[in-house]
Design an enzyme around this catalytic site. Structure first.
Site, short mmCIF file in Angstrom:
data_model
loop_
_atom_site.label_atom_id
_atom_site.label_comp_id
_atom_site.label_asym_id
_atom_site.label_seq_id
_atom_site.Cartn_x
_atom_site.Cartn_y
_atom_site.Cartn_z
N HIS A 15 0.75 -1.17 -0.11
CA HIS A 15 -0.02 0.00 0.08
C HIS A 15 1.00 1.33 0.05
O HIS A 15 0.47 2.25 -0.76
CB HIS A 15 -0.87 -0.12 1.22
CG HIS A 15 -1.80 -1.03 1.07
ND1 HIS A 15 -1.93 -1.99 2.08
CD2 HIS A 15 -2.96 -1.31 0.49
CE1 HIS A 15 -2.87 -2.91 2.03
NE2 HIS A 15 -3.42 -2.40 0.89
N SER B 46 0.21 -8.85 0.75
CA SER B 46 -1.17 -8.64 1.06
C SER B 46 -1.77 -8.45 2.63
O SER B 46 -0.84 -8.92 3.48
CB SER B 46 -2.00 -10.06 0.46
OG SER B 46 -3.09 -9.98 0.78
#
Length: 283
Positions: free
Chosen positions: A37, A187
């Protein structure tokens, strides 16, 4: 860093920023933030003047209620991580009612078949949920650019199709997959894996690298059979699907065609934790 929880407040802030000629970048997330991210946010910071990170676990894209319940939620940790890395970020953390009102339901979309294969085949209604929440975020934030990771490559293509269908003036930027040292694609779901099981799950990426090496000389059917046999022998991971598909249409290929680009896609379970990954086969 500013945190917004109400859509009217962030809409007003964005309107003011745009009146000053600033471009807006959006990084939509479901929280449980990690280095992947952060790499999206880094790209957004480089390419736009004001970056908005949204954090919202979207209930309409989960076909499995148990998966929704277990999805990691770490809002305070997420805010600390962002604040420690970036200046002048805006973070939008709406509740479900703030985003959807009293009617938390998906719209129905036609993505020209992109939604029916792979993830769509195994997760009924998933991409209607994705399309609904992304469309609402785009309508609220009105970004000039939105940044998505290629780990969810099918989702990336669906979002591009959403823009084509709706005409929303957003430039969709795909960003490379970020991996752990073992090769496992980063993830939020990895947070549910023990360190030992994370190492075991790196088998997924090892397999994809081997697929890329084989793709130059072997047929798609040969490779598919080879992958399925590899996973059948694996003591920990259970394969849900493996496909080699056209990168643009996501249609499974029977034979390679000159001028087309292809990717290999895997979804597998590590106990009850579902992991996905993919690799480009043409570069």
């Amino acid at each position: 860093m500013q945190v917004f929880r109400e859509k009217e407040a962030i809409k007003k802030a964005i309107q003011n920023a745009k009146s000053e000629g600033k471009s807006i970048g959006l990084v939509p997330t479901m929280g449980a933030l990690h280095e992947g991210h952060l790499s999206l946010v880094e790209n957004a910071v480089k390419e736009t003047d004001q970056v908005v990170v949204s954090i919202f676990v979207n209930p309409t894209q989960f076909n499995n209620p148990d998966d929704l319940e277990k999805y990691p939620r770490t809002p305070q940790k997420d805010l600390q991580l962002l604040e420690g890395q970036f200046e002048n970020l805006w973070v939008f953390i709406p509740g479900a009612n703030e985003l959807y009102g009293d009617n938390i339901l998906s719209e129905n979309f036609d993505f020209d078949g992109l939604e029916s294969v792979m993830e769509g085949k195994y997760r009924n209604g998933h991409f209607d949920g994705v399309g609904t929440v992304v469309k609402r975020l785009f309508e609220i934030i009105k970004p000039d650019k939105a940044f998505f990771g290629e780990k969810d490559f099918q989702q990336l293509q669906i979002i591009r199709k959403l823009i084509e269908k709706t005409g929303l003036p957003v430039d969709i930027v795909g960003c490379p997959i970020l991996r752990e040292e073992s090769g496992l694609a980063r993830s939020s779901r990895n947070e549910r894996l023990s360190s030992q099981n994370r190492e075991k799950a790196a088998f997924i990426y090892e397999t994809l690298k081997d697929v890329k090496a084989l793709f130059g000389t072997k047929s798609a059917q040969y490779i598919t059979n080879w992958v399925e046999e590899r996973f059948e022998k694996h003591p920990f991971l259970k394969l849900e699907y493996f496909e080699i598909a056209d990168s643009r249409t996501l249609k499974k290929i029977n034979e390679k065609r000159k001028g087309s680009q292809y990717r290999a896609f895997i979804a597998a379970y590590a106990e009850d934790i579902r992991l996905i990954d993919n690799i480009a086969l043409d570069n």
